[in-house]
Write an enzyme that holds these catalytic residues in place. Structure first.
Site, PDB file in Angstrom:
ATOM      1  N   ARG A 104      87.985  86.540  -8.952  1.00 51.06           N
ATOM      2  CA  ARG A 104      87.685  87.959  -9.208  1.00 51.06           C
ATOM      3  C   ARG A 104      88.432  88.357 -10.469  1.00 51.06           C
ATOM      4  NH1 ARG A 104      87.385  93.204  -5.308  1.00 51.06           N
ATOM      5  NH2 ARG A 104      85.477  92.085  -4.799  1.00 51.06           N
ATOM      6  N   HIS A 131      78.348  91.025  -9.151  1.00 48.07           N
ATOM      7  CA  HIS A 131      79.002  90.841  -7.848  1.00 48.07           C
ATOM      8  C   HIS A 131      78.000  90.120  -6.927  1.00 48.07           C
ATOM      9  CE1 HIS A 131      81.796  91.243  -4.716  1.00 48.07           C
ATOM     10  NE2 HIS A 131      81.839  92.555  -4.552  1.00 48.07           N
ATOM     11  N   GLN A 134      78.272  90.034  -2.965  1.00 46.10           N
ATOM     12  CA  GLN A 134      77.989  91.317  -2.332  1.00 46.10           C
ATOM     13  C   GLN A 134      76.484  91.522  -2.167  1.00 46.10           C
ATOM     14  OE1 GLN A 134      80.280  94.028  -1.368  1.00 46.10           O
ATOM     15  NE2 GLN A 134      78.378  94.467  -0.300  1.00 46.10           N
ATOM     16  N   ASP A 220      77.415 102.791  -4.838  1.00 45.00           N
ATOM     17  CA  ASP A 220      78.708 102.135  -5.113  1.00 45.00           C
ATOM     18  C   ASP A 220      79.595 103.216  -5.742  1.00 45.00           C
ATOM     19  OD1 ASP A 220      80.753 100.352  -5.835  1.00 45.00           O
ATOM     20  OD2 ASP A 220      79.633  99.437  -7.484  1.00 45.00           O
ATOM     21  N   CYS A 260      78.599  99.271  -0.634  1.00 43.19           N
ATOM     22  CA  CYS A 260      79.342  98.000  -0.702  1.00 43.19           C
ATOM     23  C   CYS A 260      80.799  98.176  -0.284  1.00 43.19           C
ATOM     24  CB  CYS A 260      79.232  97.401  -2.097  1.00 43.19           C
ATOM     25  SG  CYS A 260      79.901  98.441  -3.392  1.00 43.19           S
ATOM     26  N   ARG A 288      79.721  89.901   4.933  1.00 49.43           N
ATOM     27  CA  ARG A 288      80.353  89.200   3.802  1.00 49.43           C
ATOM     28  C   ARG A 288      80.896  87.859   4.279  1.00 49.43           C
ATOM     29  NH1 ARG A 288      82.191  92.073  -0.603  1.00 49.43           N
ATOM     30  NH2 ARG A 288      82.484  89.996  -1.440  1.00 49.43           N
TER      31      ARG A 288
HETATM   32  N1   CP Z   1      82.865  95.317  -1.608  1.00 48.39           N
HETATM   33  C1   CP Z   1      83.916  94.579  -2.004  1.00 48.39           C
HETATM   34  O1   CP Z   1      83.808  93.610  -2.771  1.00 48.39           O
HETATM   35  O2   CP Z   1      85.102  94.995  -1.481  1.00 48.39           O
HETATM   36  P1   CP Z   1      86.566  94.554  -1.929  1.00 48.39           P
HETATM   37  O3   CP Z   1      86.783  95.111  -3.320  1.00 48.39           O
HETATM   38  O4   CP Z   1      87.469  95.178  -0.917  1.00 48.39           O
HETATM   39  O5   CP Z   1      86.641  93.061  -1.945  1.00 48.39           O
HETATM   40  N1  NVA Z   2      81.685  98.469  -8.845  1.00 49.67           N
HETATM   41  C1  NVA Z   2      82.856  98.334  -8.014  1.00 49.67           C
HETATM   42  C2  NVA Z   2      82.614  97.399  -6.888  1.00 49.67           C
HETATM   43  C3  NVA Z   2      83.757  97.284  -5.915  1.00 49.67           C
HETATM   44  C4  NVA Z   2      83.497  96.312  -4.812  1.00 49.67           C
HETATM   45  C5  NVA Z   2      84.030  97.867  -8.864  1.00 49.67           C
HETATM   46  O1  NVA Z   2      83.835  97.010  -9.725  1.00 49.67           O
HETATM   47  O2  NVA Z   2      85.135  98.379  -8.681  1.00 49.67           O
END
Ligand code: CP
Ligand code: NVA
Length: 301
Positions: A104, A131, A134, A220, A260, A288
């Site tokens: 990430r 993502h 997700q 989101d 999400c 997930r």
């Molecule tokens: N939706 C999602 O990816 O959540 P986190 O940021 O908590 O991993």
């Molecule tokens: N668009 C959001 C998704 C979080 C799971 C972010 O990048 O923070």
């Protein structure tokens, strides 16, 4: 001779048959949870995270353990990567010690480079651009509840230029559903992304038209990780682009509402609408775990 490993870096690179294959594995792994699952026996996977996470981190750590493997959580700031060691050097070191990586971070190119230089299976666990874990989960959840998503209408509301909607755009191109993105012009995806994805995507500022007859309403956060300095401006610009009961009334009577997570009530979704659809949203969060186990199984097949 060592064959090149599979990766999950972007939905753009998946075929419909591969998505089907991942879902098939996820369904089987979900059903057999609690029985011995040995796909990762003897393996150690690293989770290298430069951004916060609850769901992604926990679901991967638990999933890897349930499949017989070990996981190593590495906050990017605690390893030399955070002090400027190049990603390609980090990748070459870890590639000699571990069996797979879940990353990430900010730049999509870093995930691509890690995959290339490490020569081990690499999963994109969110970048600024995509993502994929997700959105695969979201579609799996939709299909579990309502059957095939092909031919359905999915309406995304809010910041339509961030990672989550971009993965939805590539999924629409692959899986043949219509995607409507309701967002102010400045928060719509680039022409380049839309061109790459091909058909099935409508961008509009008209939120109510986008919601009419939808089978799935999705949102989101307005402020993605890394965009915190723009918080005040984003709240101002996106204030109309909210999922609430009035909007849900325009969708199909059996429409699902998904998020999400994490959710900011009173911003992208109202508390009442969120709570009315909490069962779907938390089924989605639980999935997930199952879908990522499907991804791990598919990567190793
Ligand atoms: N939706 C999602 O990816 O959540 P986190 O940021 O908590 O991993
Ligand atoms: N668009 C959001 C998704 C979080 C799971 C972010 O990048 O923070």
């Amino acid at each position: 001779m060592k064959t090149s490993p599979k990766h999950l870096l972007s939905i753009e690179q998946l075929t419909a048959a591969e998505v089907e294959n991942i879902f098939h594995r996820a369904t089987a792994l979900k059903r057999s949870r609690g029985e011995a699952q040995t796909h990762l026996t003897g393996q150690t996977w690293a989770l290298i995270f430069s951004k916060s996470s609850t769901r992604t981190r926990v679901s991967f750590e638990v999933g890897i353990r349930e499949m017989g493997g070990e996981s190593l959580f590495l906050n990017a700031n605690d390893i030399q990567l955070g002090r400027g060691e190049p990603i390609k050097d980090t990748a070459r070191v870890l590639g000699r010690m571990i069996h797979g990586a879940v990353i990430r971070t900010y730049s999509q190119q870093d995930v691509v480079d890690f995959a290339q230089y490490s020569s081990i299976p690499t999963i994109n666990a969110l970048t600024d651009d995509e993502h994929p874990c997700q959105i695969l989960t979201d579609i799996f959840t939709y299909e579990e509840k309502r059957g095939p998503i092909k031919g359905k209408v999915v309406t995304y509301v809010g910041d339509a230029a961030c990672n989550v909607p971009v993965s939805w755009i590539f999924a629409a191109a692959r899986l043949g559903f219509q995607l409507r993105l309701a967002a102010p012009k400045a928060y719509q995806p680039s022409a380049e992304i839309l061109r790459r994805a091909g058909g099935h995507v409508i961008c509009t500022e008209n939120l109510r038209e986008a919601a009419r007859g939808a089978d799935l309403l999705y949102t989101d956060v307005w402020v993605s990780m890394g965009k915190e300095a723009e918080t005040a401006q984003r709240i101002k610009d996106l204030s109309d682009y909210q999922i609430n009961d009035d909007l849900v009334a325009l969708a199909n009577p059996d429409a699902l509402v998904m998020h999400c997570l994490p959710a900011y009530r009173g911003k992208e979704i109202t508390d009442a609408t969120f709570e009315a659809h909490a069962k779907t949203i938390f089924d989605q969060a639980e999935n997930r775990l199952h879908v990522q186990k499907g991804i791990l199984s598919w990567l190793l097949a």
